[in-house]
Enzyme design. Sequence first.
Site, PDB file in Angstrom:
ATOM      1  N   LYS A 107      -1.020   0.608  10.324  1.00  0.00           N
ATOM      2  CA  LYS A 107      -0.481   0.493   8.893  1.00  0.00           C
ATOM      3  C   LYS A 107       0.395   1.305   7.985  1.00  0.00           C
ATOM      4  O   LYS A 107       1.182   1.978   8.813  1.00  0.00           O
ATOM      5  CB  LYS A 107      -1.924   1.022   8.568  1.00  0.00           C
ATOM      6  CG  LYS A 107      -3.601   0.707   8.665  1.00  0.00           C
ATOM      7  CD  LYS A 107      -4.560  -0.158   8.214  1.00  0.00           C
ATOM      8  CE  LYS A 107      -5.128  -0.725   8.805  1.00  0.00           C
ATOM      9  NZ  LYS A 107      -5.502  -1.156   9.974  1.00  0.00           N
ATOM     10  N   GLY A 108       1.023   0.180   7.410  1.00  0.00           N
ATOM     11  CA  GLY A 108       2.536   0.443   6.572  1.00  0.00           C
ATOM     12  C   GLY A 108       3.899   0.064   7.437  1.00  0.00           C
ATOM     13  O   GLY A 108       5.206  -0.034   7.178  1.00  0.00           O
ATOM     14  N   CYS A 109       3.367  -1.295   8.475  1.00  0.00           N
ATOM     15  CA  CYS A 109       4.568  -1.811   9.536  1.00  0.00           C
ATOM     16  C   CYS A 109       4.431  -3.458   8.284  1.00  0.00           C
ATOM     17  O   CYS A 109       3.541  -3.569   8.162  1.00  0.00           O
ATOM     18  CB  CYS A 109       4.302  -2.062  10.665  1.00  0.00           C
ATOM     19  SG  CYS A 109       4.705  -0.767  11.803  1.00  0.00           S
ATOM     20  N   GLN A 110       5.788  -3.621   7.801  1.00  0.00           N
ATOM     21  CA  GLN A 110       5.872  -4.984   7.693  1.00  0.00           C
ATOM     22  C   GLN A 110       4.854  -6.106   9.020  1.00  0.00           C
ATOM     23  O   GLN A 110       4.702  -6.604   8.356  1.00  0.00           O
ATOM     24  CB  GLN A 110       7.069  -5.196   7.830  1.00  0.00           C
ATOM     25  CG  GLN A 110       7.604  -6.683   6.534  1.00  0.00           C
ATOM     26  CD  GLN A 110       8.813  -6.563   5.517  1.00  0.00           C
ATOM     27  OE1 GLN A 110       9.842  -6.007   6.144  1.00  0.00           O
ATOM     28  NE2 GLN A 110       8.904  -8.426   6.214  1.00  0.00           N
ATOM     29  N   SER A 111       5.846  -5.640  10.074  1.00  0.00           N
ATOM     30  CA  SER A 111       4.982  -6.849  11.229  1.00  0.00           C
ATOM     31  C   SER A 111       3.943  -6.622  12.070  1.00  0.00           C
ATOM     32  O   SER A 111       3.290  -5.378  11.052  1.00  0.00           O
ATOM     33  CB  SER A 111       6.256  -6.767  11.737  1.00  0.00           C
ATOM     34  OG  SER A 111       7.533  -6.607  11.968  1.00  0.00           O
TER      35      SER A 111
END
Length: 139
Positions: free
Chosen positions: A50-54
Amino acid sequence: MQSIKEVQEDIIAEFQMFDDWMQRYEYLIDLGKSLPLVDEQYKVEDNIIKGCQSQVWLHAEGDKSQVNFTADSDAILTKGLIALLVRVFDGQPAEDISGADLYFLDQIGLKEHLSPTRANGLLSMVKQMKFYALALQAR
């Protein structure tokens, strides 16, 4: 096996060989291409960071004496970033991972050459890997 500190020193030396950031980005992409494929059974919602754009999938297994990581991403640069982190943490004792100071990220200039969303994603990857290590330590 090398310690976390020794792996970081190797990475710093490798990045110093490049003259500019375009070459470093290419190197990161190559690292991502060399990342072993994650077994499809681990590409599930629970393993997405969680927290990754990809999308980044991270799987950890082992015990407090040795934590093994496998990872993948749908973005080539992000895959290179997680490959770097896997290289540093894979096979290390859980206590060493959870207490590690990842100074190499600053020394190679990575944080300042990533977009804010990628830099946040990188921090999320580090946090998740340390969280897995803490969980295995507690067992």
